[in-house]
Enzyme design. Structure first.
Site, PDB file in Angstrom:
ATOM      1  N   ASP A  71      14.592 -31.290  47.540  1.00  0.00           N
ATOM      2  CA  ASP A  71      15.654 -30.501  48.173  1.00  0.00           C
ATOM      3  C   ASP A  71      15.782 -29.231  47.346  1.00  0.00           C
ATOM      4  O   ASP A  71      16.168 -29.280  46.174  1.00  0.00           O
ATOM      5  CB  ASP A  71      16.965 -31.295  48.159  1.00  0.00           C
ATOM      6  N   ASN A  98       7.873 -22.899  52.027  1.00  0.00           N
ATOM      7  CA  ASN A  98       8.175 -22.834  53.460  1.00  0.00           C
ATOM      8  C   ASN A  98       9.625 -23.198  53.771  1.00  0.00           C
ATOM      9  O   ASN A  98      10.214 -22.657  54.702  1.00  0.00           O
ATOM     10  CB  ASN A  98       7.223 -23.789  54.201  1.00  0.00           C
ATOM     11  N   SER A 155      10.453 -13.307  57.044  1.00  0.00           N
ATOM     12  CA  SER A 155      10.772 -13.220  58.473  1.00  0.00           C
ATOM     13  C   SER A 155      10.626 -11.782  58.952  1.00  0.00           C
ATOM     14  O   SER A 155      10.858 -10.837  58.185  1.00  0.00           O
ATOM     15  CB  SER A 155      12.214 -13.683  58.666  1.00  0.00           C
ATOM     16  N   TYR A 190      21.036 -14.783  57.332  1.00  0.00           N
ATOM     17  CA  TYR A 190      19.620 -15.190  57.282  1.00  0.00           C
ATOM     18  C   TYR A 190      18.720 -13.997  56.998  1.00  0.00           C
ATOM     19  O   TYR A 190      17.891 -14.021  56.086  1.00  0.00           O
ATOM     20  CB  TYR A 190      19.234 -15.843  58.614  1.00  0.00           C
ATOM     21  N   LYS A 194      16.300 -13.146  53.710  1.00  0.00           N
ATOM     22  CA  LYS A 194      14.839 -12.967  53.743  1.00  0.00           C
ATOM     23  C   LYS A 194      14.462 -11.592  53.182  1.00  0.00           C
ATOM     24  O   LYS A 194      13.391 -11.438  52.593  1.00  0.00           O
ATOM     25  CB  LYS A 194      14.315 -13.158  55.171  1.00  0.00           C
ATOM     26  N   THR A 225      10.847 -23.438  66.718  1.00  0.00           N
ATOM     27  CA  THR A 225      11.027 -24.555  65.778  1.00  0.00           C
ATOM     28  C   THR A 225      12.505 -24.956  65.802  1.00  0.00           C
ATOM     29  O   THR A 225      13.273 -24.445  66.616  1.00  0.00           O
ATOM     30  CB  THR A 225      10.666 -24.130  64.341  1.00  0.00           C
TER      31      THR A 225
HETATM   32  N1  NAP Z   1      11.064 -20.145  63.342  1.00  0.00           N
HETATM   33  C1  NAP Z   1      10.876 -18.857  63.181  1.00  0.00           C
HETATM   34  O1  NAP Z   1      10.915 -18.063  64.143  1.00  0.00           O
HETATM   35  C2  NAP Z   1      10.615 -18.302  61.820  1.00  0.00           C
HETATM   36  C3  NAP Z   1      10.259 -16.949  61.730  1.00  0.00           C
HETATM   37  C4  NAP Z   1      10.019 -16.413  60.484  1.00  0.00           C
HETATM   38  C5  NAP Z   1      10.124 -17.206  59.362  1.00  0.00           C
HETATM   39  N2  NAP Z   1      10.483 -18.515  59.479  1.00  0.00           N
HETATM   40  C6  NAP Z   1      10.589 -19.296  58.256  1.00  0.00           C
HETATM   41  O2  NAP Z   1       9.689 -20.372  58.344  1.00  0.00           O
HETATM   42  C7  NAP Z   1      10.127 -21.406  57.452  1.00  0.00           C
HETATM   43  C8  NAP Z   1      10.114 -22.733  58.186  1.00  0.00           C
HETATM   44  O3  NAP Z   1      11.124 -22.705  59.173  1.00  0.00           O
HETATM   45  P1  NAP Z   1      10.948 -23.360  60.614  1.00  0.00           P
HETATM   46  O4  NAP Z   1      11.000 -22.269  61.606  1.00  0.00           O
HETATM   47  O5  NAP Z   1       9.833 -24.304  60.622  1.00  0.00           O
HETATM   48  O6  NAP Z   1      12.351 -24.127  60.735  1.00  0.00           O
HETATM   49  P2  NAP Z   1      12.693 -25.690  60.758  1.00  0.00           P
HETATM   50  O7  NAP Z   1      11.983 -26.323  61.890  1.00  0.00           O
HETATM   51  O8  NAP Z   1      14.168 -25.720  60.725  1.00  0.00           O
HETATM   52  O9  NAP Z   1      12.080 -26.237  59.399  1.00  0.00           O
HETATM   53  C9  NAP Z   1      12.658 -25.879  58.191  1.00  0.00           C
HETATM   54  C10 NAP Z   1      12.226 -26.867  57.141  1.00  0.00           C
HETATM   55  O10 NAP Z   1      12.863 -26.501  55.897  1.00  0.00           O
HETATM   56  C11 NAP Z   1      13.549 -27.649  55.426  1.00  0.00           C
HETATM   57  N3  NAP Z   1      14.700 -27.315  54.593  1.00  0.00           N
HETATM   58  C12 NAP Z   1      15.833 -26.673  54.926  1.00  0.00           C
HETATM   59  N4  NAP Z   1      16.669 -26.632  53.877  1.00  0.00           N
HETATM   60  C13 NAP Z   1      16.044 -27.266  52.861  1.00  0.00           C
HETATM   61  C14 NAP Z   1      16.376 -27.577  51.531  1.00  0.00           C
HETATM   62  N5  NAP Z   1      17.560 -27.247  51.004  1.00  0.00           N
HETATM   63  N6  NAP Z   1      15.483 -28.234  50.763  1.00  0.00           N
HETATM   64  C15 NAP Z   1      14.282 -28.609  51.271  1.00  0.00           C
HETATM   65  N7  NAP Z   1      13.921 -28.387  52.526  1.00  0.00           N
HETATM   66  C16 NAP Z   1      14.795 -27.719  53.316  1.00  0.00           C
HETATM   67  C17 NAP Z   1      13.977 -28.389  56.676  1.00  0.00           C
HETATM   68  O11 NAP Z   1      14.336 -29.715  56.332  1.00  0.00           O
HETATM   69  P3  NAP Z   1      15.261 -30.614  57.323  1.00  0.00           P
HETATM   70  O12 NAP Z   1      14.339 -31.127  58.382  1.00  0.00           O
HETATM   71  O13 NAP Z   1      15.776 -31.665  56.418  1.00  0.00           O
HETATM   72  O14 NAP Z   1      16.338 -29.721  57.862  1.00  0.00           O
HETATM   73  C18 NAP Z   1      12.688 -28.288  57.464  1.00  0.00           C
HETATM   74  O15 NAP Z   1      11.749 -29.197  56.980  1.00  0.00           O
HETATM   75  C19 NAP Z   1      11.510 -20.982  56.969  1.00  0.00           C
HETATM   76  O16 NAP Z   1      11.417 -20.399  55.701  1.00  0.00           O
HETATM   77  C20 NAP Z   1      11.918 -19.946  57.984  1.00  0.00           C
HETATM   78  O17 NAP Z   1      12.863 -19.054  57.479  1.00  0.00           O
HETATM   79  C21 NAP Z   1      10.708 -19.089  60.678  1.00  0.00           C
END
Ligand code: NAP
Length: 280
Positions: A71, A98, A155, A190, A194, A225
């Site tokens: 975590d 990530n 992001s 957010y 970033k 996601t």
């Molecule tokens: N989706 C987009 O459009 C997008 C665009 C640009 C960048 N990103 C970035 O991509 C990365 C992955 O996000 P995602 O889109 O895949 O979202 P997601 O589906 O919500 O996945 C996020 C992951 O991070 C974990 N997490 C959150 N808080 C945490 C903590 N305190 N300690 C450890 N793990 C933690 C979550 O765990 P839980 O399952 O326990 O919540 C989940 O496994 C993030 O950094 C996000 O900012 C996403």
């Protein structure tokens, strides 16, 4: 668990779902081979389920995976994860920072106060990510392959120059005084976190430049996601309807970085989009 042997050893934080899981999935589908530590906070049965899925999707993969409880908002959890990896392996080849979260949805819904949401957002996306990196840096430097790579996931929303140029959605607001109708800020906790992460990634690139660790700051695109799902309430946004694409697309880009296909772009520090450099 079979020996890791010649496999590249990766740690992906937050790999139980979303982009992190898709990166692991894409790695399993490539020749590799890799051994992936599937970072997961709380109950690691979700990481074990993710690993079963990986094996099901790529039954003949030469890659392997195991869960790692981490975590990134807890120093104790980060330290325990480090101890485990240090004791088992003594190195990692690739760290993918990530794990990340959006708290604006929880602020807007009233589940968190602004203070709580902003603090938690910067804690996870900036401070926690930096602390994980600092904790695991010695293991990256001890990489057996000396092909060590460090990835940050930023992001498109983090770009200050795009925001200033008016490219941001809902840019122009009517001159109605205060309060503005609805929420005038677009994912501000957010996106600012970033932007902060971009500086962290830039610093890590500088600090590790002469140590043979290649540092990348990847902007993976707008992905469908669970990111804007308010975890405890399950309130989710239909990001597909908003234009989000399959996270496998962003994952393929990340895997290209992991496999060295973008090594020429590691220095000077920049934010990498799939086909361009993202303006700061
Ligand atoms: N989706 C987009 O459009 C997008 C665009 C640009 C960048 N990103 C970035 O991509 C990365 C992955 O996000 P995602 O889109 O895949 O979202 P997601 O589906 O919500 O996945 C996020 C992951 O991070 C974990 N997490 C959150 N808080 C945490 C903590 N305190 N300690 C450890 N793990 C933690 C979550 O765990 P839980 O399952 O326990 O919540 C989940 O496994 C993030 O950094 C996000 O900012 C996403």
């Amino acid at each position: 668990m079979p020996p890791v042997g010649a496999k590249s050893l990766l740690l992906i934080t937050g790999a139980n779902t979303g982009l992190g899981f898709e990166v692991a999935k894409a790695l399993f589908a490539r020749p590799g081979p890799y051994h992936i530590l599937i970072g997961c906070r709380g109950d690691v049965s979700r990481a074990s389920d993710a690993i079963s899925k990986l094996k099901h999707l790529s039954p003949s993969s030469a890659s392997t995976a195991e869960p790692l409880s981490i975590d990134i908002s807890s120093d104790e959890s980060i330290a325990a994860a480090f101890e485990e990896v240090q004791e088992r392996f003594r190195y990692i080849d690739v760290l993918i920072n990530n794990a990340g979260a959006d708290f604006d949805t929880a602020i807007t819904s009233g589940r968190l106060t602004k203070r709580e949401g902003w603090s938690q957002c910067w804690d996870v996306n900036v401070a926690g990510t930096h602390i994980v990196t600092e904790t695991f840096a010695p293991l990256l430097l001890a990489s057996k392959s000396r092909q060590s790579r460090l990835l940050f996931i930023t992001s498109g929303l983090s770009s200050m120059s795009e925001n200033a140029s008016g490219a941001s959605p809902r840019y122009a607001l009517p001159p109605v005084g205060w309060p503005k109708p609805g929420n005038p800020f677009v994912y501000l906790a957010y996106r600012s976190s970033k932007s902060g992460l971009n500086m962290i990634a830039t610093e890590w690139a500088r600090v590790l430049r002469n140590d043979g660790v290649k540092v990348f700051n990847v902007s993976p695109g707008f992905l469908h996601t669970g990111l804007s799902t308010d975890r405890p309430t399950g309130e989710a946004k239909d990001t597909k309807a908003m234009g989000a694409v399959d996270p496998a697309i962003g994952a393929g880009f990340c895997v290209d970085v992991v496999e060295g296909k973008r090594d020429d772009q590691a220095w000077p520090p920049k934010v990498m989009r799939m086909n361009m450099v993202q303006p700061w």
